[in-house]
Write an enzyme that holds these catalytic residues in place. Structure first.
Site, PDB file in Angstrom:
ATOM      1  N   GLY A 122       0.712  -1.125  -0.005  1.00 34.83           N
ATOM      2  CA  GLY A 122       0.143  -0.055   0.057  1.00 34.83           C
ATOM      3  C   GLY A 122       0.957   1.061   0.239  1.00 34.83           C
ATOM      4  N   HIS A 128     -17.767   2.791   8.379  1.00 33.56           N
ATOM      5  CA  HIS A 128     -17.467   3.979   7.437  1.00 33.56           C
ATOM      6  C   HIS A 128     -19.100   4.053   7.108  1.00 33.56           C
ATOM      7  CE1 HIS A 128     -17.455   6.855   3.779  1.00 33.56           C
ATOM      8  NE2 HIS A 128     -16.824   7.167   4.694  1.00 33.56           N
ATOM      9  N   ASP A 171      -3.072  -9.295   8.607  1.00 39.29           N
ATOM     10  CA  ASP A 171      -1.849 -10.053   8.924  1.00 39.29           C
ATOM     11  C   ASP A 171      -0.968  -9.515   9.738  1.00 39.29           C
ATOM     12  OD1 ASP A 171      -3.086 -11.769   6.517  1.00 39.29           O
ATOM     13  OD2 ASP A 171      -2.452 -10.827   4.910  1.00 39.29           O
ATOM     14  N   ARG A 211     -17.402  10.445  12.054  1.00 36.21           N
ATOM     15  CA  ARG A 211     -17.602   9.014  11.191  1.00 36.21           C
ATOM     16  C   ARG A 211     -18.693   8.339  12.487  1.00 36.21           C
ATOM     17  NH1 ARG A 211     -13.028   8.045   7.349  1.00 36.21           N
ATOM     18  NH2 ARG A 211     -13.159   8.830   5.732  1.00 36.21           N
ATOM     19  N   LEU A 245      -4.281   8.166   5.354  1.00 40.21           N
ATOM     20  CA  LEU A 245      -2.726   7.932   4.354  1.00 40.21           C
ATOM     21  C   LEU A 245      -1.801   9.312   4.595  1.00 40.21           C
ATOM     22  CD1 LEU A 245      -5.050   8.039   0.737  1.00 40.21           C
ATOM     23  CD2 LEU A 245      -4.076   6.475   1.995  1.00 40.21           C
ATOM     24  N   ALA A 295      -8.276   5.131  -1.880  1.00 42.19           N
ATOM     25  CA  ALA A 295      -9.091   5.871  -0.595  1.00 42.19           C
ATOM     26  C   ALA A 295      -9.767   6.788  -2.117  1.00 42.19           C
ATOM     27  CB  ALA A 295      -8.063   6.278  -0.077  1.00 42.19           C
ATOM     28  N   ALA A 308       2.074   3.529   2.692  1.00 41.09           N
ATOM     29  CA  ALA A 308       3.029   3.601   3.738  1.00 41.09           C
ATOM     30  C   ALA A 308       4.325   2.406   3.242  1.00 41.09           C
ATOM     31  CB  ALA A 308       2.306   2.736   4.310  1.00 41.09           C
ATOM     32  N   GLU A 353     -14.200  17.035   5.388  1.00 45.35           N
ATOM     33  CA  GLU A 353     -15.025  16.274   5.706  1.00 45.35           C
ATOM     34  C   GLU A 353     -15.218  15.978   6.937  1.00 45.35           C
ATOM     35  OE1 GLU A 353     -11.864  12.429   4.991  1.00 45.35           O
ATOM     36  OE2 GLU A 353     -12.942  13.032   2.266  1.00 45.35           O
ATOM     37  N   ARG A 395     -10.821   8.060  14.025  1.00 44.71           N
ATOM     38  CA  ARG A 395      -9.948   8.715  13.437  1.00 44.71           C
ATOM     39  C   ARG A 395     -10.867   9.089  13.122  1.00 44.71           C
ATOM     40  NH1 ARG A 395      -9.186   7.736   7.638  1.00 44.71           N
ATOM     41  NH2 ARG A 395     -10.910   6.138   7.387  1.00 44.71           N
ATOM     42  N   HIS A 420     -14.957  -0.626   8.358  1.00 47.65           N
ATOM     43  CA  HIS A 420     -13.700   0.344   7.261  1.00 47.65           C
ATOM     44  C   HIS A 420     -12.014   0.399   7.514  1.00 47.65           C
ATOM     45  CE1 HIS A 420     -12.998   3.442   4.770  1.00 47.65           C
ATOM     46  NE2 HIS A 420     -11.974   4.442   5.350  1.00 47.65           N
TER      47      HIS A 420
END
Length: 542
Positions: free
Chosen positions: A20, A245, A224, A291, A393, A52, A22, A119, A387, A352
């Site tokens: 991803g 979400h 994982d 959220r 991100l 995303a 990161a 947001e 979060r 999410h």
């Protein structure tokens, strides 16, 4: 000629598990200092980062400030954020965004500069984006740079089984920190298990959304990294805080498609089937509430009315506005016969984001030497109990940079171990292919169902106890299966999924209050006197 056994061994300076944002960003940085291997379970780029939509939160506007971003993050986190981590991330946000711009990330611009959206939970417009496909555009930029770099090799369709530590190999020295030496991974195409030996190993495996029946995450999100780190002896924290979400597309053919929070940020209204708005009854910010509040409100209204979904309407903004701001969502909805320029979108909450994870410091270091964790797999203290939108991100990028700086400062010390003995190859113990593969599918489905029913948006002691009993039995079954059958990707993921489910349940049972994303009917109030603290595992075993 290379001996066949040596084909099952790969040596590298840096091993990054996960592809991803990161992991890719860190790989590009580290590749200037040595051979870098990236393991991805699927084709390169398949990750939560790729899907995303909304963007990356960072202070990019003169009317905004790091203090305001800090305050919004702390408010969303319901008191459990680590103030130093929050300050560290928001202050470094603008620089890592500039880093992406320098790499060529195509963020949207206006005549005044970069276009910023707002947001839920944000007091200012600070979300930089590339239309409604930010993750995809940034990932494409990073993957293009990855492909060009001679020091990076991507191993697609390689599934990490476990990290290799000195303790596991009998090389542990009492009184010294355990050390990570690499990882074993299954080549899904050939069925071979490869020994990856590395000076530094980085977990960048993402979250665990697939532990739930309904999720916005792709199939790769099976927890994982958390499971591997926990088995290796790392601490894991705050696994009870799973973010749902509020708005995933509700359609029988749609799978895991997220309708971005930016739709509400740009004026979208949440409606009941009869067309009535309802969020104003649940929070003063209405659709722009954090959220967890929006997801719980939708869950409440669905249970109250008996409806299968609620509706998200932005058609009042006009067709041109909708198509310009949300082209990906518009096209996806249209493919299912929903024209969001004319009608509301049916939506439901879905798992999410995993706010907890492997405990790390500000450099991404875990409790095991030379083992790092960055991105969603890590618990850095940034998110607390919930979060803030588009901080995920940002966390990936800031901690990729900080891990890079820490690793390069240690290169002289770790390179001195280049003469370390080769790691043993994987021993299959002559196990064979088991005939009861149906057990994997059955247990996978059962875990996801009881986690959704008993450990979802609203919890109770009774529900959690039922989930714990099922989890105990399933983990026993999987453990027996794992040690007696040939390794497959399905078995690896099921083992990790079951491990993460048990960690979530244990954490939820431990917390005797409601805070942020953890809401229980037995303790519906927040209790700062007794529970203003992280849930650190391992706690008392069952």
């Amino acid at each position: 000629m290379t001996h066949p056994s040596e084909q099952r061994r790969k040596l590298c300076d840096f091993l990054i598990i996960g592809g991803g944002m990161a992991g890719l960003d860190l790989a590009l940085r580290l590749a200037e200092h040595g051979e870098t291997a990236i393991l991805t379970k699927a084709p390169a780029g398949e990750s939560n980062s790729m899907y995303a939509q909304g963007g990356i939160a960072a202070v990019m506007d003169p009317e905004d400030s790091a203090i305001l971003h800090y305050e919004d993050t702390m408010t969303a986190g319901a008191g459990l954020n680590n103030p130093e981590s929050v300050r560290f991330v928001v202050e470094n946000g603008p620089r890592v965004i500039q880093h992406l711009i320098d790499l060529g990330a195509p963020f949207d611009k206006t005549e005044q500069g970069y276009h910023l959206t707002r947001e839920g939970g944000h007091s200012r417009r600070r979300v930089i984006h590339a239309r409604d496909a930010t993750g995809r555009r940034v990932m494409e930029t990073l993957m293009a740079r990855i492909d060009e770099h001679p020091n990076i090799k991507v191993y697609e369709n390689h599934v990490a089984i476990d990290v290799i530590t000195a303790h596991k190999l009998g090389r542990y020295q009492p009184g010294r920190q355990d050390q990570c030496l690499g990882a074993y991974a299954l080549n899904s195409a050939s069925g071979e298990i490869i020994t990856f030996q590395a000076n530094h190993t980085i977990l960048a495996t993402g979250g665990a959304g697939k532990v739930y029946l309904y999720t916005s995450n792709p199939d790769t999100a099976t927890g994982d990294g958390v499971a591997m780190a926990y088995r290796a002896g790392c601490q894991v924290a705050n696994m009870e805080f799973i973010q749902f979400h509020p708005t995933c597309l509700f359609h029988p053919q749609a799978k895991s498609f997220l309708v971005s929070e930016a739709v509400r940020g740009e004026g979208g209204h949440l409606l009941l089937k009869n067309g009535d708005r309802f969020m104003q009854r649940h929070h003063e910010r209405a659709e722009l509430a954090p959220r967890d509040i929006v997801a719980r409100a939708i869950d409440f209204e669905m249970k109250r009315t008996g409806d299968e979904c609620v509706y998200l309407d932005i058609s009042h903004k006009g067709a041109e506005f909708v198509k310009d701001h949300f082209p990906t969502i518009y096209e996806k909805c249209l493919s299912y016969g929903i024209d969001m320029t004319r009608e509301p979108i049916p939506v439901v909450p879905a798992a999410h984001y995993t706010c907890g994870g492997v405990v790390t410091d500000q450099s991404g270091r875990t409790a095991i030497g030379n083992l790092y964790a960055i991105g969603e797999v890590a618990h850095t203290g940034l998110h607390g109990a919930n979060r803030l939108a588009s901080n995920s991100l940002l966390e990936c990028l800031v901690f990729a940079e900080s891990a890079y700086h820490d690793i390069v400062t240690r290169l002289d010390a770790t390179n001195a171990d280049d003469a370390a003995p080769l790691l043993p190859l994987w021993d299959s113990y002559d196990v064979g292919h088991c005939e009861e593969a149906v057990m994997i599918a059955h247990n996978w489905n059962e875990i996801r169902r009881f986690m959704w029913d008993y450990v979802g948006i609203v919890r109770s002691n009774h529900r959690l106890a039922r989930a714990r009993r099922r989890s105990e039995l399933i983990n026993q079954e999987i453990n027996e299966y794992y040690w007696n059958c040939a390794i497959t990707r399905d078995l690896i993921e099921l083992r990790n999924l079951a491990q993460v489910a048990s960690l979530i349940i244990r954490s939820a049972l431990h917390r005797k209050e409601s805070r942020g994303l953890h809401y229980t009917t037995n303790y519906p109030e927040r209790n700062d006197a007794n529970w203003l603290t992280d849930t650190i595992l391992p706690i008392d075993q069952w």
